[in-house]
Motif scaffolding. Structure first.
Motif, mmCIF file in Angstrom:
data_model
loop_
_atom_site.group_PDB
_atom_site.id
_atom_site.type_symbol
_atom_site.label_atom_id
_atom_site.label_comp_id
_atom_site.label_asym_id
_atom_site.label_seq_id
_atom_site.Cartn_x
_atom_site.Cartn_y
_atom_site.Cartn_z
ATOM 1 N N VAL A 2 -54.143 -31.614 -14.669
ATOM 2 C CA VAL A 2 -54.161 -30.142 -14.490
ATOM 3 C C VAL A 2 -52.542 -29.643 -14.693
ATOM 4 O O VAL A 2 -51.840 -30.090 -14.344
ATOM 5 N N PHE A 3 -52.641 -28.680 -15.731
ATOM 6 C CA PHE A 3 -51.455 -28.035 -16.110
ATOM 7 C C PHE A 3 -51.525 -26.455 -15.712
ATOM 8 O O PHE A 3 -52.500 -25.921 -15.680
ATOM 9 N N SER A 4 -50.439 -26.193 -15.080
ATOM 10 C CA SER A 4 -50.264 -24.803 -14.645
ATOM 11 C C SER A 4 -49.002 -24.166 -14.783
ATOM 12 O O SER A 4 -48.155 -24.896 -14.331
ATOM 13 N N PHE A 5 -48.824 -23.408 -15.968
ATOM 14 C CA PHE A 5 -47.545 -22.795 -16.250
ATOM 15 C C PHE A 5 -47.891 -21.137 -16.046
ATOM 16 O O PHE A 5 -48.964 -20.430 -16.321
ATOM 17 N N VAL A 9 -56.313 -26.140 -17.579
ATOM 18 C CA VAL A 9 -54.857 -25.506 -17.999
ATOM 19 C C VAL A 9 -55.058 -24.221 -17.278
ATOM 20 O O VAL A 9 -55.668 -23.255 -17.978
ATOM 21 N N LEU A 10 -54.064 -23.771 -16.585
ATOM 22 C CA LEU A 10 -54.232 -22.546 -15.592
ATOM 23 C C LEU A 10 -52.935 -21.879 -15.830
ATOM 24 O O LEU A 10 -51.870 -22.164 -16.111
ATOM 25 N N CYS A 11 -53.146 -20.340 -15.346
ATOM 26 C CA CYS A 11 -52.043 -19.491 -15.360
ATOM 27 C C CYS A 11 -52.426 -18.642 -14.088
ATOM 28 O O CYS A 11 -53.339 -17.861 -14.315
ATOM 29 N N GLY A 70 -47.983 -17.385 -8.622
ATOM 30 C CA GLY A 70 -48.632 -18.228 -7.720
ATOM 31 C C GLY A 70 -49.177 -19.629 -8.386
ATOM 32 O O GLY A 70 -50.231 -20.111 -8.247
ATOM 33 N N SER A 71 -48.594 -19.919 -9.719
ATOM 34 C CA SER A 71 -49.057 -20.920 -10.658
ATOM 35 C C SER A 71 -48.898 -22.174 -9.868
ATOM 36 O O SER A 71 -50.010 -23.104 -10.026
ATOM 37 N N LEU A 100 -51.230 -33.445 -11.627
ATOM 38 C CA LEU A 100 -50.612 -31.964 -11.529
ATOM 39 C C LEU A 100 -49.263 -31.669 -12.336
ATOM 40 O O LEU A 100 -48.530 -32.545 -11.821
ATOM 41 N N MET A 101 -49.309 -30.926 -13.282
ATOM 42 C CA MET A 101 -48.161 -30.698 -14.089
ATOM 43 C C MET A 101 -47.948 -29.297 -13.872
ATOM 44 O O MET A 101 -48.778 -28.461 -14.627
ATOM 45 N N THR A 102 -46.752 -28.772 -13.469
ATOM 46 C CA THR A 102 -46.554 -27.200 -13.334
ATOM 47 C C THR A 102 -45.192 -27.130 -13.908
ATOM 48 O O THR A 102 -44.287 -27.719 -13.394
#
Length: 266
Positions: free
Chosen positions: A84-87, A138-140, A144-145, A166-168
């Motif tokens: 999970v990528f969250s930027f 991949v989230l944004c 709140g990311s 998880l990578m943020t």
């Protein structure tokens, strides 16, 4: 499925101003060394082939640095690790350069700029570096990311009964966008999450939602770091883990909803 999700953390990666990695950063967060803010130093992404290494942006390099540290700490060699990528905003420098080109008379955007502009570019580079073929999200979610990424990764671990990383991460915009979105420097956190306790597990966390106020650091510089960079909203969790303490911690997520985390060291 329970409204509270329980997983184990087997590996941690960290990079931020004054926190070069988890090994040294954990000493600062545990109170064993003073925090001294300094410009973020990003390691060279050696696992990438030379051509991709030249094209890699800062957010790719930060993501690789934190994730590889977490994977190495966990002793994991699995090439099929879900991710999970969250930027909060993606590649700010690349976005700025494209906007400059579009505002000029010469509107020809280079292929490298274009393929780095998509929000999942870091996921592509990561899969090349790690040879991972598993699914990724991949989230944004703006500020709140970190919370959004953590909830997504926790759900995957619990529902699929499989490890997930998880990578943020966040990188700054140049001016004039910096004035509207003043992220001061490159930063990132990676967490290797597993459904079961293993010999290398660092901590067990149980996460739910709450309207309690978020934890704030007593150290003014750490608190500034936490609030200035969205990915650093996870620092209070890392502090509890670094101190090897059991406890209840509340992390920022949305304006009217936060994450309540019960932490137990392994």
């Amino acid at each position: 499925m329970s409204s509270r999700l329980t997983v184990y953390i087997d590996g941690i990666g960290l990079i931020a101003p004054g926190l070069n990695d988890w090994a040294s950063g954990s000493q600062t967060l545990a109170g064993l060394a003073p925090y001294q803010s300094a410009k973020t130093v990003i390691p060279t992404p050696e696992l990438l082939p030379a051509a991709e290494r030249r094209r890699a942006s800062d957010i790719v390099k930060v993501t690789l640095a934190t994730s590889l540290e977490a994977i190495s700490q966990a002793g994991l060699r699995d090439n099929n690790l879900s991710s999970v990528f969250s930027f909060s905003n993606g590649d700010g420098v690349n976005c700025h350069s494209i906007c400059e080109m579009l505002a000029s008379e010469d509107r020809e955007i280079s292929p490298t700029r274009f393929h780095n502009s998509v929000h999942n570019a870091a996921a592509g580079y990561w899969s090349i570096a790690t040879k991972t073929m598993a699914t990724s999200s991949v989230l944004c979610a703006f500020d709140g990311s970190f919370g959004a990424g953590l909830l997504d990764a926790l759900t995957q671990v619990v529902v699929e009964d499989t490890p997930c990383i998880l990578m943020t991460s966040d990188t700054p915009y140049p001016e004039p966008m910096f004035s509207k979105r003043p992220i001061p420097d490159n930063s990132g956190i990676a967490l290797l999450l597993t459904p079961e306790k293993s010999p290398v597990s660092i901590a067990k966390i149980t996460v739910g939602v709450t309207d309690e106020p978020a934890y704030q650091f007593s150290d003014a510089e750490l608190e500034t770091l936490r609030t200035a960079i969205p990915s650093m909203r996870g620092l209070p969790l890392l502090q509890w883990i670094a101190r090897k303490e059991s406890g209840h911690i509340v992390l920022d997520y949305l304006d009217d909803l936060r994450l309540a985390v019960e932490v137990t060291p392994c």
